[in-house]
Design a protein around this motif. Structure first.
Motif, mmCIF file in Angstrom:
data_model
loop_
_atom_site.group_PDB
_atom_site.id
_atom_site.type_symbol
_atom_site.label_atom_id
_atom_site.label_comp_id
_atom_site.label_asym_id
_atom_site.label_seq_id
_atom_site.Cartn_x
_atom_site.Cartn_y
_atom_site.Cartn_z
ATOM 1 N N SER A 226 -4.128 -2.986 16.312
ATOM 2 C CA SER A 226 -2.765 -2.806 15.849
ATOM 3 C C SER A 226 -1.800 -3.629 16.687
ATOM 4 O O SER A 226 -0.893 -4.296 16.177
ATOM 5 C CB SER A 226 -2.426 -1.312 15.909
ATOM 6 O OG SER A 226 -1.077 -1.119 16.158
ATOM 7 N N TYR A 230 0.531 -6.848 15.503
ATOM 8 C CA TYR A 230 1.969 -6.863 15.748
ATOM 9 C C TYR A 230 2.372 -8.109 16.511
ATOM 10 O O TYR A 230 3.287 -8.832 16.150
ATOM 11 C CB TYR A 230 2.346 -5.627 16.560
ATOM 12 C CG TYR A 230 3.830 -5.441 16.733
ATOM 13 C CD1 TYR A 230 4.582 -4.889 15.713
ATOM 14 C CD2 TYR A 230 4.464 -5.812 17.906
ATOM 15 C CE1 TYR A 230 5.939 -4.716 15.858
ATOM 16 C CE2 TYR A 230 5.821 -5.639 18.060
ATOM 17 C CZ TYR A 230 6.552 -5.088 17.034
ATOM 18 O OH TYR A 230 7.891 -4.921 17.170
ATOM 19 N N TRP A 235 3.409 -10.061 11.759
ATOM 20 C CA TRP A 235 3.705 -9.458 10.472
ATOM 21 C C TRP A 235 4.848 -8.462 10.577
ATOM 22 O O TRP A 235 5.284 -7.905 9.580
ATOM 23 C CB TRP A 235 2.475 -8.756 9.924
ATOM 24 C CG TRP A 235 1.394 -9.697 9.537
ATOM 25 C CD1 TRP A 235 1.518 -11.039 9.357
ATOM 26 C CD2 TRP A 235 0.032 -9.382 9.303
ATOM 27 N NE1 TRP A 235 0.306 -11.565 9.012
ATOM 28 C CE2 TRP A 235 -0.619 -10.579 8.972
ATOM 29 C CE3 TRP A 235 -0.705 -8.197 9.326
ATOM 30 C CZ2 TRP A 235 -1.979 -10.623 8.676
ATOM 31 C CZ3 TRP A 235 -2.045 -8.247 9.031
ATOM 32 C CH2 TRP A 235 -2.672 -9.453 8.712
ATOM 33 N N GLY A 237 4.817 -5.507 11.926
ATOM 34 C CA GLY A 237 4.444 -4.105 11.781
ATOM 35 C C GLY A 237 3.208 -3.853 12.598
ATOM 36 O O GLY A 237 2.570 -4.782 13.078
ATOM 37 N N TRP A 239 0.967 -1.214 11.570
ATOM 38 C CA TRP A 239 -0.050 -0.567 10.745
ATOM 39 C C TRP A 239 0.283 -0.816 9.286
ATOM 40 O O TRP A 239 1.418 -0.624 8.868
ATOM 41 C CB TRP A 239 -0.098 0.935 11.040
ATOM 42 C CG TRP A 239 -1.321 1.547 10.478
ATOM 43 C CD1 TRP A 239 -1.429 2.284 9.332
ATOM 44 C CD2 TRP A 239 -2.651 1.484 11.023
ATOM 45 N NE1 TRP A 239 -2.733 2.654 9.130
ATOM 46 C CE2 TRP A 239 -3.503 2.184 10.152
ATOM 47 C CE3 TRP A 239 -3.200 0.877 12.161
ATOM 48 C CZ2 TRP A 239 -4.870 2.306 10.384
ATOM 49 C CZ3 TRP A 239 -4.557 1.018 12.376
ATOM 50 C CH2 TRP A 239 -5.370 1.727 11.500
ATOM 51 N N PHE A 240 -0.705 -1.260 8.512
ATOM 52 C CA PHE A 240 -0.399 -1.677 7.146
ATOM 53 C C PHE A 240 -1.168 -0.913 6.079
ATOM 54 O O PHE A 240 -1.056 -1.194 4.906
ATOM 55 C CB PHE A 240 -0.685 -3.169 6.987
ATOM 56 C CG PHE A 240 0.153 -3.995 7.902
ATOM 57 C CD1 PHE A 240 1.422 -4.386 7.515
ATOM 58 C CD2 PHE A 240 -0.286 -4.328 9.164
ATOM 59 C CE1 PHE A 240 2.217 -5.114 8.363
ATOM 60 C CE2 PHE A 240 0.510 -5.055 10.018
ATOM 61 C CZ PHE A 240 1.761 -5.451 9.619
ATOM 62 N N ASP A 242 -4.064 -1.317 5.419
ATOM 63 C CA ASP A 242 -4.933 -2.317 4.823
ATOM 64 C C ASP A 242 -6.352 -1.721 4.756
ATOM 65 O O ASP A 242 -6.724 -0.934 5.620
ATOM 66 C CB ASP A 242 -4.884 -3.533 5.753
ATOM 67 C CG ASP A 242 -5.852 -4.611 5.344
ATOM 68 O OD1 ASP A 242 -5.412 -5.484 4.594
ATOM 69 O OD2 ASP A 242 -7.015 -4.570 5.761
ATOM 70 N N PRO A 387 1.731 1.863 1.414
ATOM 71 C CA PRO A 387 2.402 2.843 2.261
ATOM 72 C C PRO A 387 3.116 3.959 1.486
ATOM 73 O O PRO A 387 3.116 5.090 1.957
ATOM 74 C CB PRO A 387 3.401 1.994 3.055
ATOM 75 C CG PRO A 387 2.768 0.652 3.107
ATOM 76 C CD PRO A 387 2.013 0.483 1.813
#
Lengths: 650, 179
Positions: A226, A230, A235, A237, A239-240, A242, A387
């Motif tokens: 994570s 970042y 990106w 963020g 946490w995505f 994904d 999300p």
């Protein structure tokens, strides 16, 4: 020569894994103790062979042998030595090899640590690990051989995927895989117990340190991943949701449940069949993660090059391993009886709630991850959930979990006498609510409905889990490593909750267009753009922007985000500039060239974001300390701890 | 008793879903090229068969063409050669070859022996041009429209399915992208 030697070593490793599986499972089943005795020799031999194979591939990378297809695809003569070694796990084939290496390492550790176990049981555990290793070696050799040669050799390599050229790469996958693979050990202990048809409290005690260690590694690995997303991917963020992130998060959730359920099995002989099921599930989800990443079934930013043949192979392997274990479970689990009962307010109940809620959370993540696949198979069209699905459904099981944790920490085993701690609970809740709301409304002007609730819960857990250990410490009583580890892990969770609440509620994000000399005010900060200049790296060109950051006129930092273009793969990556300032995380990314010296710049200000990763490392550290508790290393002749004892890691 | 069978049953269900997922996955496993929809690189390269005239992108403007990256060292290229000859015989769209990191004499021998499907073949000894095109590995085929934009990319040997489903509709204007 070396690649062929590595290939040959891998074939020998496959044979030895087959022997390890055969002797380990057939030996105890047929009562042939000499067969069982041969298992550790097979383990050692396999480990040597796997290490040789990995060594050969690494030396091909270091010596830039571009006649090896995998090296040519993932390295380049301009690539620094450090990344040429890390490129080993930069793509599918090599990362499988890493998986196998780590499994061999865990197996050796189990073989050494199993000296205290009954020999037949130890043989079975190693036998099951042999089956897992055999499957992965066969998979590698049959579909993903990293030693294939190119004829004629490539004049130069295609270079490592630029996204992966970061120190984070060097440590993130091995640590994450160590966690994944570690659950194979819990799985092997569960399978061995089922093969034996016997499961007692000693079993739980043997399994606990391995599981907790694997859990700690997985926690670390997820946090690093994570952090890497970042910091490196820019990106914006951490946490995505994904599919590949979820693939590591599901085993973590179930593994967390397993760590707690094992505590109840160890201390009270409870939840035996449930613990077994969780041990199977945690590893199954690790395997499923491997399947999702490598089969091309789900599209993800992390995916390896898709190949349906590999998918079919892993699916068959999944069916044999998980299907086999679950069949064994359906056969053996009904024989297990839990010895003791407990009252509603007892610690056992809270552990049960913990398990149910964590598995529910894993289930919602699972459903969301596989939703595209399921809707596709039912011909409902392509559906993708993001999300907006994950955040609320995940919260739905997490909020009650957090509240129950704050209460459950004070519960005793067996008897539900929560009344004794009523006052403590009430006082800590009041203090937590004051602090939580103060934090929400005092520090920041705006908030969402859940912000004060989550902040209060975070503070409450922090206070609640610290009260007992501090009390014991003040009375001069010793703290076992188990309790210390548990407290640390719970504090880490509390800090993570507080940090996540702050980040989710108070992040400011703006895209601004800036001409040289121009300024933009975002939050309390001012950003002055000084223009861009070209920069050249070892294997890329970049433009670098310079921004001077001030807060109320006082200088804070000079930040230089970059936009890099790698020579060989022509991929453009954004190198964000990140700075911590008074708990705020300032993140700048260079966007598009708008012409005439103007650039778009993305500015993000996140409060407490670093605390998320710090908190995760505190949790992992707690796990490591708990796993090193003395009681796991004492001989099995010791009687089970008396029920109601205070020092429970759990 | 039966409740212990529930996990197994759920897993069986999951296995079915995953199996269906694999069957559908080839459609999704396409490596997207960042160049899709962007202008094809400008080039001016030595001509394999006609040293007097360079192969130049400027000359190709105004027509559809397939840009095929190949080499005599590449197994997949030999595999796809028959398909290229068929495309050539169909006469719908010309193929421009890029002979990648190859020996000229060997390449000429290959074309005499197996037949020449190419309108012209450019040579790329250094591999620079393939880098410009973001080539991932030979063989690779790009479809370039009359405006010089890359509208489709195929990785690996060209197949009849790709030809009929992806390339032919685009060239004959049945699919958007011919604008």
């Amino acid at each position: 020569m070396l690649p062929e030697l590595g290939h040959f070593a891998l074939i020998l490793a496959l044979l030895l894994a087959g022997l390890q599986a055969f002797f380990g499972i057939a030996g105890p089943a047929l009562g042939r103790d000499r067969w069982s005795g041969a298992v550790s020799a097979a383990v050692a031999g396999q480990a040597v062979m796997v290490a040789t194979a990995v060594g050969c591939l690494v030396s091909s990378f270091v010596s830039e042998d571009f006649s090896v297809a995998y090296v040519a695809e993932n390295a380049n003569s301009a690539l620094p030595l450090f990344y040429r070694v890390a490129a080993l796990w930069g793509a599918h084939e090599g990362s499988l090899l890493l998986w196998i290496l780590l499994l061999a390492a865990w197996t050796v550790a189990v073989a050494i640590g199993s000296a205290r176990l009954p020999p037949r049981f130890a043989a079975r555990v190693l036998g099951v690990l042999g089956v897992v290793s055999f499957g992965f070696l066969l998979f590698t050799l049959a579909t993903s051989n990293p030693f294939l040669r190119l004829n004629p050799p490539a004049p130069d390599g295609r270079d490592l995927n630029p996204i992966l050229q970061d120190p984070g790469l060097a440590v993130h996958p091995p640590i994450l895989y160590t966690g994944y693979v570690g659950f194979a050990v819990a799985f092997a202990f569960a399978s061995a117990a089922m093969l034996e048809g016997r499961l007692d409290q000693n079993w739980a005690r043997w399994t606990r340190p391995w599981t907790t260690t694997a859990w700690a590694f997985l926690t670390c690995g997820i946090a690093l991943g994570s952090f890497w997303a970042y910091y490196e991917l820019g990106w914006g963020g951490f946490w995505f949701w994904d599919p590949v992130e979820n693939a590591s998060f599901m085993p973590w959730l179930v593994g967390t449940a397993l760590v707690h359920s094992l505590a109840a099995t160890d201390k009270r002989g409870l939840f035996k069949s449930w613990t077994l099921l969780l041990a199977i599930l945690a590893f199954s989800l690790s395997l499923l993660g491997t399947f999702l990443v490598r089969s091309g079934v789900l599209v993800s930013v992390h995916s390896f090059a898709a190949d349906p043949t590999r998918g079919i192979f892993i699916l068959v392997f999944l069916i044999i391993m998980i299907g086999g274990a679950l069949t064994l479970y359906a056969w053996r689990a009904p024989l297990l009886r839990s010895a003791a009962g407990f009252e509603l307010g007892a610690r056992e109940s809270f552990l049960l709630f913990n398990n149910v809620l964590l598995v529910t959370a894993a289930g919602t993540v699972f459903a969301g991850t596989l939703a595209p696949l399921i809707s596709d198979s039912l011909k409902l069209g392509t559906l993708s959930v993001g999300p907006p699905y994950f955040n609320p459904t995940f919260m739905l099981s997490m909020l009650p979990l957090l509240a129950l944790l704050a209460v459950g920490i004070h519960a005793n085993w067996k008897r539900g006498r929560l009344k004794d701690s009523e006052r403590t609970l009430l006082y800590t809740l009041v203090v937590a609510a004051v602090l939580g709301c103060g934090f929400t409304f005092g520090l920041y002007s705006h908030a969402k409905i859940l912000t004060p609730v989550a902040a209060t819960l975070g503070v409450w857990i922090l206070l609640s889990s610290l009260i007992d250990p501090i009390d014991r410490w003040r009375r001069g009583l010793t703290l076992s490593r188990g309790v210390l580890g548990m407290t640390l892990a719970h504090c880490g969770l509390a800090l993570a909750v507080i940090a996540l609440t702050a980040v989710q509620s108070f992040t400011i994000e703006r895209d601004v267009a800036l001409a040289p000399g121009g300024t933009a005010a975002v939050g309390d900060y001012e950003f002055r753009f000084m223009g861009v200049k070209p920069v050249e790296g070892p294997n890329y060109d970049a433009v670098q922007g310079t921004l001077i950051v001030t807060r109320h006129g006082a200088p804070v930092a000079v930040l230089s985000p970059q936009k890099r273009q790698y020579w060989v793969q022509h991929q453009v990556t954004s190198e964000t500039a990140i700075r911590m300032h008074r708990g705020n995380n300032l993140l700048l990314a260079l966007g598009e060239d708008l012409g005439a010296g103007r650039w778009s710049v993305r500015v993000q200000i996140r409060p407490l974001v670093s605390l998320i990763w710090i908190a995760a490392f505190i949790m992992a550290l707690g796990g490591a300390i708990a796993a090193s508790d003395r009681r796991y290393r004492t001989a099995r002749a010791l009687a089970p701890a008396p029920a109601g004892a205070v020092e429970q890691p759990g | 008793m039966t409740r212990f069978l529930v996990p197994l049953a759920l897993f069986a269900l999951l296995a079915v879903v995953l199996a269906i997922g694999i069957r559908h996955s080839p459609d999704k496993g396409i490596i997207a090229s960042p160049l899709l929809g962007k202008a094809a690189p400008q080039f001016s390269l030595p001509n394999l068969t006609d040293p007097a005239h360079e192969v130049r992108s400027a000359d190709l403007r105004g027509h559809w063409y397939l840009f095929n990256v190949w080499g005599t060292w590449c197994g997949g290229c030999r595999e796809e050669h028959e398909m290229l000859l068929q495309v050539h015989r169909a006469g719908v769209v010309p193929i421009v070859g890029l002979d990648w990191k190859d020996d000229d004499a060997q390449a000429l021998g290959w074309l005499t022996q197996l037949g020449n499907p190419y309108q012209s073949v450019a040579t790329d000894h250094s591999g620079r041009e393939a880098i410009e095109w973001g080539v991932y590995g030979a063989p690779e085929t790009f479809l370039v429209n009359p405006q010089g934009l890359i509208v489709y990319k195929h990785i690996g040997a060209l197949t009849p399915e790709t030809w009929t489903r992806e390339i032919l509709p685009r060239v004959s204007g049945l699919v958007g992208g011919s604008s």
